[in-house]
Scaffold this motif. Structure first.
Motif, mmCIF file in Angstrom:
data_model
loop_
_atom_site.group_PDB
_atom_site.id
_atom_site.type_symbol
_atom_site.label_atom_id
_atom_site.label_comp_id
_atom_site.label_asym_id
_atom_site.label_seq_id
_atom_site.Cartn_x
_atom_site.Cartn_y
_atom_site.Cartn_z
ATOM 1 N N GLY A 1 0.809 -1.207 0.000
ATOM 2 C CA GLY A 1 0.000 0.000 0.000
ATOM 3 C C GLY A 1 0.846 1.261 0.000
ATOM 4 O O GLY A 1 0.538 2.233 -0.707
ATOM 5 N N SER A 2 1.931 1.260 0.771
ATOM 6 C CA SER A 2 2.805 2.433 0.841
ATOM 7 C C SER A 2 3.412 2.768 -0.515
ATOM 8 O O SER A 2 3.629 3.941 -0.834
ATOM 9 N N ALA A 3 3.667 1.739 -1.306
ATOM 10 C CA ALA A 3 4.252 1.952 -2.631
ATOM 11 C C ALA A 3 3.280 2.612 -3.594
ATOM 12 O O ALA A 3 3.680 3.021 -4.689
ATOM 13 N N HIS A 4 2.013 2.734 -3.207
ATOM 14 C CA HIS A 4 0.995 3.343 -4.060
ATOM 15 C C HIS A 4 0.626 4.766 -3.619
ATOM 16 O O HIS A 4 -0.295 5.368 -4.178
ATOM 17 N N LEU A 5 1.338 5.291 -2.642
ATOM 18 C CA LEU A 5 0.991 6.616 -2.135
ATOM 19 C C LEU A 5 1.820 7.733 -2.742
ATOM 20 O O LEU A 5 1.544 8.909 -2.499
ATOM 21 N N GLN A 6 2.848 7.389 -3.493
ATOM 22 C CA GLN A 6 3.655 8.385 -4.181
ATOM 23 C C GLN A 6 4.353 7.716 -5.353
ATOM 24 O O GLN A 6 4.518 6.488 -5.361
ATOM 25 N N PRO A 7 4.731 8.463 -6.360
ATOM 26 C CA PRO A 7 5.419 7.855 -7.505
ATOM 27 C C PRO A 7 6.728 7.201 -7.088
ATOM 28 O O PRO A 7 7.381 7.622 -6.140
ATOM 29 N N GLY A 8 7.103 6.180 -7.795
ATOM 30 C CA GLY A 8 8.319 5.435 -7.513
ATOM 31 C C GLY A 8 8.183 4.050 -8.085
ATOM 32 O O GLY A 8 8.730 3.737 -9.154
ATOM 33 N N PHE A 9 7.450 3.215 -7.407
ATOM 34 C CA PHE A 9 7.131 1.892 -7.938
ATOM 35 C C PHE A 9 6.299 2.035 -9.208
ATOM 36 O O PHE A 9 6.512 1.335 -10.199
ATOM 37 N N LEU A 10 5.342 2.936 -9.186
ATOM 38 C CA LEU A 10 4.532 3.281 -10.354
ATOM 39 C C LEU A 10 4.637 4.782 -10.597
ATOM 40 O O LEU A 10 4.902 5.557 -9.677
ATOM 41 N N ARG A 11 4.405 5.176 -11.839
ATOM 42 C CA ARG A 11 4.483 6.581 -12.188
ATOM 43 C C ARG A 11 3.256 7.344 -11.683
ATOM 44 O O ARG A 11 2.216 6.758 -11.387
ATOM 45 N N LYS A 12 3.397 8.657 -11.615
ATOM 46 C CA LYS A 12 2.310 9.502 -11.124
ATOM 47 C C LYS A 12 1.038 9.301 -11.933
ATOM 48 O O LYS A 12 -0.062 9.159 -11.377
ATOM 49 N N GLU A 13 1.170 9.255 -13.253
ATOM 50 C CA GLU A 13 -0.013 9.107 -14.096
ATOM 51 C C GLU A 13 -0.633 7.718 -13.959
ATOM 52 O O GLU A 13 -1.849 7.552 -14.137
ATOM 53 N N THR A 14 0.196 6.726 -13.635
ATOM 54 C CA THR A 14 -0.337 5.375 -13.446
ATOM 55 C C THR A 14 -1.128 5.291 -12.148
ATOM 56 O O THR A 14 -2.187 4.650 -12.095
ATOM 57 N N LEU A 15 -0.642 5.932 -11.100
ATOM 58 C CA LEU A 15 -1.384 5.965 -9.839
ATOM 59 C C LEU A 15 -2.724 6.655 -10.037
ATOM 60 O O LEU A 15 -3.745 6.207 -9.499
ATOM 61 N N ALA A 16 -2.730 7.735 -10.817
ATOM 62 C CA ALA A 16 -3.996 8.424 -11.103
ATOM 63 C C ALA A 16 -4.947 7.498 -11.849
ATOM 64 O O ALA A 16 -6.162 7.503 -11.597
ATOM 65 N N LEU A 17 -4.414 6.677 -12.739
ATOM 66 C CA LEU A 17 -5.237 5.714 -13.468
ATOM 67 C C LEU A 17 -5.887 4.716 -12.517
ATOM 68 O O LEU A 17 -7.089 4.446 -12.602
ATOM 69 N N LEU A 18 -5.106 4.186 -11.584
ATOM 70 C CA LEU A 18 -5.629 3.195 -10.641
ATOM 71 C C LEU A 18 -6.707 3.790 -9.745
ATOM 72 O O LEU A 18 -7.687 3.113 -9.411
ATOM 73 N N PHE A 19 -6.531 5.053 -9.356
ATOM 74 C CA PHE A 19 -7.359 5.638 -8.309
ATOM 75 C C PHE A 19 -8.377 6.646 -8.825
ATOM 76 O O PHE A 19 -8.922 7.437 -8.047
ATOM 77 N N THR A 20 -8.672 6.629 -10.116
ATOM 78 C CA THR A 20 -9.723 7.476 -10.669
ATOM 79 C C THR A 20 -10.945 6.616 -10.943
ATOM 80 O O THR A 20 -10.858 5.581 -11.612
#
Length: 393
Positions: A292-311
């Motif tokens: 879960g921590s790896a999904h709270l800021q870019p790093g493991f995934l890119r910023k735009e990818t996190l936005a994709l998951l959480f929109t």
């Protein structure tokens, strides 16, 4: 590897000392007298600056164990990738009085979906998976339906694929083993769609079976192997794997059901090979908060990818569903934005909750099918919210 994949080691390093302490404590506990169900393990250092919150959280967990009649419970809380608290309560094995420890592996049920979603995200980032292509591009053996369906729709429960039905009970009771992801598709692939994809929301674990097959096709690699290589290994999730029924798996809990008058009995035997990506994985509370921590800021995934998951996805009518790519998006009773998923399965209950505005992650796992979920995770998170406030200059 992606250009952004160099940072996952930071999350692994963030919990390395915690895992080491847990492993040492587990060895010591295995040689000690049996613990009472209300005792917990391991105790945090007395000098912990979070000691007061941990004491409150421990009391909360013990009450949850008692109030929900749980055989065992494992809890972890992380802030900005650092584990603040990780502790086991009750028993992993009631008959042998084996206590739950942070190393105990539980069935995570449908939390497996968000782990699979991370594999989907890696393939999207690598340009190997088009979320809006018909799924036959990656799973050519899947029968063509009256309407095309996409991976995006499957991941948001919008594709019209059915969930479990009464006719599946025979398969489940027989604990039939499936040798591959595509073989397990036979459970539902010939059934008609419930509706035109995109027009309604219907929760479907079978839809995630198909997502798993898409991952295999896009990666050109067996699903579990790709999940291990692209998600678990980069994040240092050393205790997460498939719940192979016939294998000996270290620290795997026994699985229970609540019986009459507060008693417990063994949960029915199941073979989860029919739903690895939708509900068939084992994990620990520590591994889940690292994930879960790896999904709270870019790093493991890119910023735009996190936005994709959480929109939130939308129906064709424009109505939002509150579900992105696997993840549920909502607001807690306390008014905080949350990203979450729960799992309910024979012999297991899991809750993973992210508080993105506070960079806090909570995981709760038990070895029985109980009715705790979002409410308890949110309450536990509130106890640690003060720790998540920025330090004044």
């Amino acid at each position: 590897m992606f250009a952004s994949s160099a940072r996952p080691g930071r999350f692994a390093r963030a919990v390395a000392s915690s895992l080491s302490r847990s492993a040492l404590g587990a060895l010591l506990m295995m040689g000690s007298a049996h613990a009472a169900p209300t005792e917990s393990y391991p105790l945090p250092p007395s000098s912990s600056r979070h000691e007061a919150r941990i004491q409150q959280a421990r009391a909360f967990a013990q009450e949850l164990l008692k109030g929900k009649q749980l055989p065992g419970l494992s809890v972890a809380v992380a802030h900005r990738g650092q584990i603040l608290w990780s502790e086991g309560f009750g028993f992993a094995d009631l008959e042998q009085s084996v206590p739950v420890t942070p190393l105990t592996r539980f069935r995570v049920g449908s939390v497996s979906k968000v782990l699979t979603a991370a594999a989907v995200a890696r393939l999207v980032e690598d340009g190997r998976l088009d979320l809006d292509a018909p799924i036959q591009k990656y799973v050519p053996s899947f029968p063509v339906k009256p309407w095309p369906m996409t991976t995006r729709q499957l991941a948001g429960h919008l594709a019209g694929v059915r969930h479990y039905a009464d006719k599946d009970e025979v398969i489940f009771k027989e604990a039939k083993h499936f040798s591959s992801i595509t073989q397990a598709l036979s459970l539902f692939q010939d059934d008609p769609l419930l509706y035109e994809p995109g027009t309604k929301y219907t929760y479907s674990s079978y839809g995630w079976n198909l997502v798993s097959a898409v991952v295999e096709g896009a990666a050109q690699e067996e699903f579990l192997r790709y999940l291990q290589r692209s998600v678990f290994e980069p994040l240092g999730m050393r205790h997460t794997l498939a719940d192979h029924a016939q294998q000996l798996i270290a620290h795997r809990t026994r699985f229970y059901a609540n019986g009459p008058m507060g008693t417990h009995q063994h949960a029915p035997h199941v073979d989860n090979s029919y739903k690895w990506g939708g509900g068939g994985l084992l994990s620990t509370a520590e591994d889940l908060v690292v994930f879960g921590s790896a999904h709270l800021q870019p790093g493991f995934l890119r910023k735009e990818t996190l936005a994709l998951l959480f929109t939130s996805q939308k129906l064709k009518s424009g109505k939002e569903t509150g579900v992105g790519i696997g993840w549920r998006i909502g607001v807690s009773a306390q008014g905080r934005r949350i990203l979450h998923h729960r799992g309910a399965i024979e012999g297991g209950r899991t809750m993973l909750m992210l508080f993105p505005d506070s960079q806090l992650v909570v995981a709760l796992l038990s070895n029985t099918y109980a009715d705790f979920a979002e409410e308890q995770a949110a309450q536990l998170g509130e106890l640690f919210m003060a720790a998540s406030k920025p330090t004044p200059p």
